[in-house]
Write an enzyme that holds these catalytic residues in place. Structure first.
Site, mmCIF file in Angstrom:
data_model
loop_
_atom_site.group_PDB
_atom_site.id
_atom_site.type_symbol
_atom_site.label_atom_id
_atom_site.label_comp_id
_atom_site.label_asym_id
_atom_site.label_seq_id
_atom_site.Cartn_x
_atom_site.Cartn_y
_atom_site.Cartn_z
ATOM 1 N N TYR A 233 6.801 -10.090 6.620
ATOM 2 C CA TYR A 233 6.811 -8.652 6.861
ATOM 3 C C TYR A 233 7.465 -8.347 8.201
ATOM 4 O O TYR A 233 7.421 -9.155 9.129
ATOM 5 C CB TYR A 233 5.383 -8.091 6.893
ATOM 6 C CG TYR A 233 4.707 -7.989 5.554
ATOM 7 C CD1 TYR A 233 4.707 -6.796 4.838
ATOM 8 C CD2 TYR A 233 4.036 -9.080 5.001
ATOM 9 C CE1 TYR A 233 4.070 -6.688 3.617
ATOM 10 C CE2 TYR A 233 3.399 -8.985 3.774
ATOM 11 C CZ TYR A 233 3.417 -7.785 3.090
ATOM 12 O OH TYR A 233 2.790 -7.686 1.873
ATOM 13 N N ASP B 23 0.817 -1.209 0.000
ATOM 14 C CA ASP B 23 0.000 0.000 0.000
ATOM 15 C C ASP B 23 0.854 1.263 0.000
ATOM 16 O O ASP B 23 2.074 1.211 0.177
ATOM 17 C CB ASP B 23 -0.906 0.013 1.235
ATOM 18 C CG ASP B 23 -1.980 -1.053 1.181
ATOM 19 O OD1 ASP B 23 -2.403 -1.417 0.067
ATOM 20 O OD2 ASP B 23 -2.406 -1.524 2.258
#
Length: 264
Positions: A109, A51
């Site tokens: 992540y 994003d």
């Protein structure tokens, strides 16, 4: 031939990975640079779309070309034609059956919190900031309730387009390194905003507002409204993508590079 690349980028000044009309994206900058090197239009496919404001140290892409270039020409040539906040880390030729997204078996992540009374100046866009004390041990304890295959509806963005909320969480570790708290999460795949929503809930535990067992209750509730707030984008990094060994992709330090590779 098909080429795979490892990509690192600072997502601060981009509206996410994916190419979009009238806004700046990481994908568009990479494709423009590769098209210069190839002398033909290049379109890349990525392992995971990040994003706006989210960073990457372990993004993987592939593209097809009929141009014969040495691998160093792809790395050096692309880097010479891109903004300084995007870099190709490696390039390698791969089998025709390789796909950056569909061949991946897991994504990893790291979410980084600068836990200090004062906000940072130099790394302000590379870490999230929380001024109050956070108990990383309780955050780690809470995260263990998410391991395994679960319905992550409570940690899924309301506009998520994924067909299923079920994901397999492989590990979730929370560690402290001086003023940095690192949330390291690996799963087979992620629903939209999953890492940032989990992080927001873990922060509530770390602050002492909730007990670690609350995370288990959230998981069972299957309701996004009862979970913590979505953590800010700037602390999040896509750091690694797993593929079957037979593809022979290079293994690089996970990053981000201001942290040690092994955080245990």
């Amino acid at each position: 031939m098909k080429i795979a690349l490892g990509i690192e980028y600072n997502g601060t000044h981009y509206f996410g990975w994916q190419r979009q009309r009238d806004v700046k994206s990481v994908q568009e900058e990479l494709e423009k640079a590769l098209s210069v090197v190839a002398n033909h239009p290049v379109e890349v496919m990525c392992a995971g779309r990040t994003d706006a404001g989210v960073h990457g140290t372990g993004q993987v892409v592939h593209f097809e070309t009929n141009v014969d270039r040495k691998m160093v020409a792809w790395t050096m040539g692309a880097n010479a034609n891109m903004p300084k906040d995007i870099a190709v880390r490696w390039a390698t030729e791969v089998n025709e059956d390789f796909h950056a997204r569909f061949s991946a078996t897991a994504r990893r992540y790291r979410y980084i919190i600068f836990n200090h009374a004062l906000r940072p100046g130099i790394l302000n866009s590379g870490v999230s900031h929380y001024h109050g004390h956070l108990d990383e041990k309780k955050m780690h304890e809470a995260g263990q309730y998410l391991l395994g295959e679960n319905d992550f509806t409570s940690f899924r963005a309301t506009h998520c387009q994924s067909r299923s909320p079920w994901r397999n969480m492989i590990h979730l570790n929370v560690t402290r390194h001086g003023h940095y708290i690192v949330i390291d999460i690996k799963a087979n795949a992620f629903v939209h905003h999953m890492v940032r929503n989990i992080t927001g809930s873990l922060i509530a535990v770390g602050k002492g507002d909730q007990k670690p067992e609350w995370i288990q209750w959230l998981l069972e509730a299957k309701d996004r409204k009862v979970a913590g707030a979505t953590a800010k984008a700037e602390g999040l990094y896509l750091v690694d993508v797993d593929y079957p060994e037979h593809f022979g992709l290079p293994r690089e330090p996970i990053g981000p590079l201001f942290l040690p590779d092994n955080l245990n």
